[in-house]
Design a protein around this motif. Structure first.
Motif: not given
Length: 290
Positions: A234-237, A257-259, A210-219, A145-151
């Protein structure tokens, strides 16, 4: 005001592990196991496979008190709900091996709830209730059993066991927690009752814009040999599990999706399940999408 950056690395790793678990389970059965029925390639989607399983879907209302309680997401004392915009729900998906339908080791229960994250206390309470259920007891356990939140950052707060959210919610709010538990159990029971033969397709595609890295300078501070492994910062898959009935009609879709799963800020005081999940839900014919 935007929320400060916080690298939930553990959440990313957990979702990646869950997706890998699903993929290996489905792919192994579809490509060579005793349940193998077919293997197909879908146009425009890489690595799509299908196989036949018992599939169940269900949905339940988990909305707690919508006035005069702190909202979960921004850990802000000032974010107090004043009413309701959209109800929160849990969606349950069950996939089982029809050759061994009574064994907990041959089935998976995934619960996706319109809450900020899947709390261990909530999960423990759900599993305890399931263990005492005369029908479901022994079928759904901590191991399957897995429980996840949509955040969502605009849901009812006060249900988490962690210190920070309890500080801002001024303590544990049992009414909120019980609503999540009861609604989720309702979703699970509906999913179990709806178990029927069907097929599953697993597909991946690249989704840009559809998404972006929230800290490009850190990446870019990562070692060159690390960043050279990837085309983007950022993961685009996008990965999707499609749960079909015997006629190939979708009963449910589960996407990964990584967003960051929120679009509303802390000045919102109406309880929401957030727009991206609120667009979907349970269709009139029983189909469920997340």
């Amino acid at each position: 005001m935007r929320e400060p950056f916080s690298p939930f690395v553990w959440l990313r790793d957990a979702m990646q592990t869950l997706l890998l678990y699903f993929y290996l389970f489905f792919f192994a059965s579809a490509s060579g196991g005793p349940l193998a029925q077919s293997a197909t390639q879908n146009a425009g989607v890489q690595g799509a496979t299908s196989g036949h399983y018992l599939i169940g879907v269900g949905i339940g209302d988990v909305t707690g008190p919508v006035v005069e309680t702190n909202m979960m997401g921004y850990a802000s004392l000032a974010q107090i709900d004043t009413g309701l915009h959209m109800r929160q729900r849990s969606r349950a998906f069950i996939i089982a091996d029809p050759s061994d339908p009574t064994s907990p080791t041959s089935r998976i229960l995934l619960i996706s709830s319109d809450i900020c994250m899947g709390d261990t206390g909530i999960r423990r309470s759900i599993l305890n209730a399931l263990s005492n259920d005369p029908v479901l007891g022994g079928l759904y356990t901590p191991s399957n059993t897995a429980l996840v939140g949509t955040h969502s950052h605009s849901g009812v707060g006060g249900y988490l066991e962690n210190l920070l959210p309890q500080v801002t919610s001024l303590g544990y709010i049992n009414q909120t927690a019980q609503a999540i538990i009861d609604g989720t159990l309702s979703a699970i029971r509906k999913a179990h009752a709806s178990l029927a033969m069907g097929s599953i397709s697993v597909g991946n595609t690249t989704l840009l814009g559809a998404n972006r890295n929230r800290s490009p300078s850190a990446y870019v501070a990562n070692p060159v040999e690390e960043t050279a492994r990837y085309q983007f910062d950022q993961d685009k898959e996008l990965s999707v599990l499609r749960l079909n009935d015997v006629d190939g009609i979708a009963r449910g879709l589960i996407s990964f999706f990584a967003v960051h799963g929120t679009s509303l800020y802390e000045d919102i005081d109406l309880v929401n399940e957030e727009q991206y999940s609120g667009q979907w839900g349970q269709q009139g014919d029983g189909r469920i999408f997340i």
